[in-house]
Design a protein around this motif. Structure first.
Motif, short mmCIF file in Angstrom:
data_model
loop_
_atom_site.label_atom_id
_atom_site.label_comp_id
_atom_site.label_asym_id
_atom_site.label_seq_id
_atom_site.Cartn_x
_atom_site.Cartn_y
_atom_site.Cartn_z
N LEU A 105 0.84 -1.19 0.00
CA LEU A 105 0.00 0.00 0.00
C LEU A 105 0.88 1.25 0.00
O LEU A 105 1.85 1.33 0.75
CB LEU A 105 -0.89 -0.01 1.24
CG LEU A 105 -1.94 1.10 1.33
CD1 LEU A 105 -2.97 0.95 0.22
CD2 LEU A 105 -2.63 1.06 2.68
N LEU A 163 -10.71 -0.86 -4.27
CA LEU A 163 -9.30 -0.56 -4.01
C LEU A 163 -8.79 0.60 -4.84
O LEU A 163 -7.92 1.35 -4.39
CB LEU A 163 -8.43 -1.80 -4.25
CG LEU A 163 -8.24 -2.75 -3.06
CD1 LEU A 163 -9.53 -3.42 -2.66
CD2 LEU A 163 -7.17 -3.79 -3.37
N VAL A 164 -9.29 0.73 -6.07
CA VAL A 164 -8.91 1.84 -6.94
C VAL A 164 -10.19 2.60 -7.28
O VAL A 164 -11.01 2.12 -8.06
CB VAL A 164 -8.22 1.34 -8.23
CG1 VAL A 164 -7.85 2.51 -9.13
CG2 VAL A 164 -6.99 0.51 -7.90
N PRO A 208 -3.59 1.86 -5.55
CA PRO A 208 -4.62 1.43 -4.59
C PRO A 208 -4.63 2.33 -3.35
O PRO A 208 -3.59 2.85 -2.94
CB PRO A 208 -4.21 0.00 -4.22
CG PRO A 208 -3.26 -0.42 -5.30
CD PRO A 208 -2.58 0.82 -5.76
N ARG A 259 -6.26 1.16 -0.48
CA ARG A 259 -6.49 0.30 0.68
C ARG A 259 -5.92 -1.08 0.41
O ARG A 259 -5.56 -1.40 -0.72
CB ARG A 259 -7.98 0.22 1.01
CG ARG A 259 -8.83 -0.26 -0.14
CD ARG A 259 -10.31 -0.09 0.14
NE ARG A 259 -10.78 -0.98 1.18
CZ ARG A 259 -12.03 -0.97 1.66
NH1 ARG A 259 -12.90 -0.09 1.20
NH2 ARG A 259 -12.40 -1.81 2.59
N LEU A 315 -6.56 -7.04 -5.21
CA LEU A 315 -6.91 -6.17 -6.33
C LEU A 315 -7.19 -7.04 -7.55
O LEU A 315 -6.27 -7.58 -8.17
CB LEU A 315 -5.77 -5.18 -6.61
CG LEU A 315 -5.94 -4.27 -7.82
CD1 LEU A 315 -7.19 -3.40 -7.68
CD2 LEU A 315 -4.72 -3.39 -8.01
N ILE A 363 -2.53 -6.65 -2.25
CA ILE A 363 -2.03 -5.36 -1.76
C ILE A 363 -1.73 -5.53 -0.27
O ILE A 363 -2.65 -5.64 0.56
CB ILE A 363 -3.05 -4.24 -2.00
CG1 ILE A 363 -3.45 -4.20 -3.48
CG2 ILE A 363 -2.47 -2.91 -1.57
CD1 ILE A 363 -2.29 -3.99 -4.43
#
Length: 443
Positions: A69, A100-101, A127, A129, A133, A163
């Motif tokens: 991250l 996430l994105v 990302p 978080r 992903l 991630i």
């Protein structure tokens, strides 16, 4: 799936047939049909250009197994084309989870790689978080040699990237230098006047802790003698992470829980190097994820992988259930590091009751991060009645939070309070607090 469509250049040329038709009709009405003919010719030329560009024999994604991250995730894209004509321009795009994105997509350019004009390039994702992903779909498009037509291919992906929490601080050279003094020194030498296992009596020297003086032995030998201790190893350290709604709120651009996880991993690395056992425990409305105690720095990346699975729970945390469950699982005295935030007075009161039942047997340390949004509301210059109400409510919540921290300290619990603008220091401050406890032999 293959698709053809004109490029912007071709679109302008096709649209140019309309003014051309008007102009010719004004000069000679019989020539107006040349305008539509021009447009049709340009459309046909764009289709031929896209056709000459060839089809994609194979499209591949080069996906890393994991990333951290805060770092860009670079996804490689490779495409093998059937045609051998030069590609004027090529682009790629991928669809990803918005969880996430936030944008839900990533874009990048492709270039010809080698004489065969096969395409390659990369797409950078950022990302916000932790988690898995998932890459849902990939599109690539490329133009023919004249740049008039696009040819597009797409395919489902199903690839994923783990991630993981950010451990940049663990790899920092400064930490490795610090460990040589702070950790390896603890293991290699006796800590005079500190620790928990009695080693020997030594003559008192200036700088020793006066509490280490053995007065009875000093009286028998007519000189001051101090007790010398070895620092105990194999202590149990538990990092209890609240993943409820309050900890999911962002602070300085990252959710509180992500900052807590990074700080816990940094201190875990130091604890494992010091010979202690480490365990992760997360909770929200109920206990969520727990790991067994691990020891040895070789198990650090196992902890990192487990921490990546701590989910974001937008629900109220149940301190009573979580801490009572944790207490029942611990068979010996442990250091429990609790990462949480408390703005609701009812939840804070329940937390204090649960903590009171733990401090007789265990050593507790709390980490709390200041709420920037509440501070901004409390410090704003109110101009309307609504803003006055917001400022008063925010000031009241901050006062209640301060009261909870004060009560924790009165119980003998150390509280690491991360103030505004210093959230990057949370890991370092927690690590120093752990080393202080270690040297004093409080466990």
């Amino acid at each position: 799936m293959i698709a053809f469509y004109p490029s912007l250049r071709a679109g302008l040329l096709i649209a140019g047939g309309a003014p051309l038709s008007v102009l010719l009709a004004a000069v000679s009405p019989g020539l107006w049909a040349l305008g539509p003919a021009w447009s049709a010719a340009m459309l046909l030329l764009a289709a031929l250009d896209a056709l000459v560009a060839g089809r994609a024999r194979e499209i591949r994604l080069v996906v890393p197994a994991s990333s951290e991250l805060g770092q860009a995730v670079v996804i490689g894209v490779e495409a093998e084309l059937s045609a051998r004509t030069p590609v004027r321009r090529a682009e790629a795009s991928i669809a990803v989870e918005t969880r996430l994105v936030p944008s839900g997509r990533g874009d990048g350019g492709l270039t010809a790689s080698g004489p065969s004009d096969d395409l390659s390039g990369s797409i950078a994702l950022h990302p916000v978080r932790r988690g898995s992903l998932m890459i849902e779909r990939l599109w690539i498009r490329w133009q023919g040699p004249m740049g008039l037509g696009w040819r597009q291919a797409s395919q489902a992906s199903g690839e994923s990237v783990a991630i993981l929490p950010d451990i940049a601080a663990v790899r920092a050279p400064a930490l490795q230098v610090f460990l040589k003094e702070a950790i390896f020194g603890i293991l290699a030498r006796q800590m005079r006047g500190e620790g928990s296992e009695f080693e020997a009596l030594v003559e008192y020297q200036p700088g020793f802790d006066r509490r280490a003086i053995d007065w009875k032995s000093s009286a028998r030998h007519s000189k001051l003698l101090a007790r010398e201790y070895d620092t105990e190893r194999n202590n149990q350290i538990v990092f209890a992470l609240d993943s409820g709604s309050d900890m999911c709120e962002p602070v300085a651009g990252l959710p509180r829980i992500d900052r807590a996880v990074s700080a816990a991993l940094l201190t875990s690395y130091v604890a494992l190097k010091a010979g202690d056992q480490v365990r992760l425990f997360s909770f929200a409305a109920r206990p969520e994820r727990t790991t067994p105690f691990v020891s040895g720095s070789r198990n650090f990346f196992r902890l990192q992988s487990e921490a990546a699975q701590i989910d974001y729970r937008f629900e109220e945390s149940n301190y009573t259930l979580a801490l009572s469950t944790l207490a029942a699982q611990l068979q010996r005295r442990s250091l429990i590091v609790v990462f949480t935030d408390f703005t609701d007075p009812t939840s804070a009161e329940l937390m204090l009751e649960s903590v009171g039942r733990l401090i007789d047997r265990h050593l507790l340390l709390f980490v709390a991060m200041e709420d920037e949004e509440l501070l901004a509301l409390a410090d704003q210059t109110p101009e309307t009645s609504e803003q006055v109400a917001q400022s008063v409510a925010a000031a009241g919540l901050l006062a209640q939070r301060r009261m909870v921290i004060t009560r924790l300290r009165h119980l003998g619990i150390e509280v690491i309070e991360v103030i505004e603008g210093r959230h990057d220091e949370i890991g370092t401050r927690l690590m120093n607090a752990y080393l202080k406890i270690k040297r004093r032999g409080q466990l």
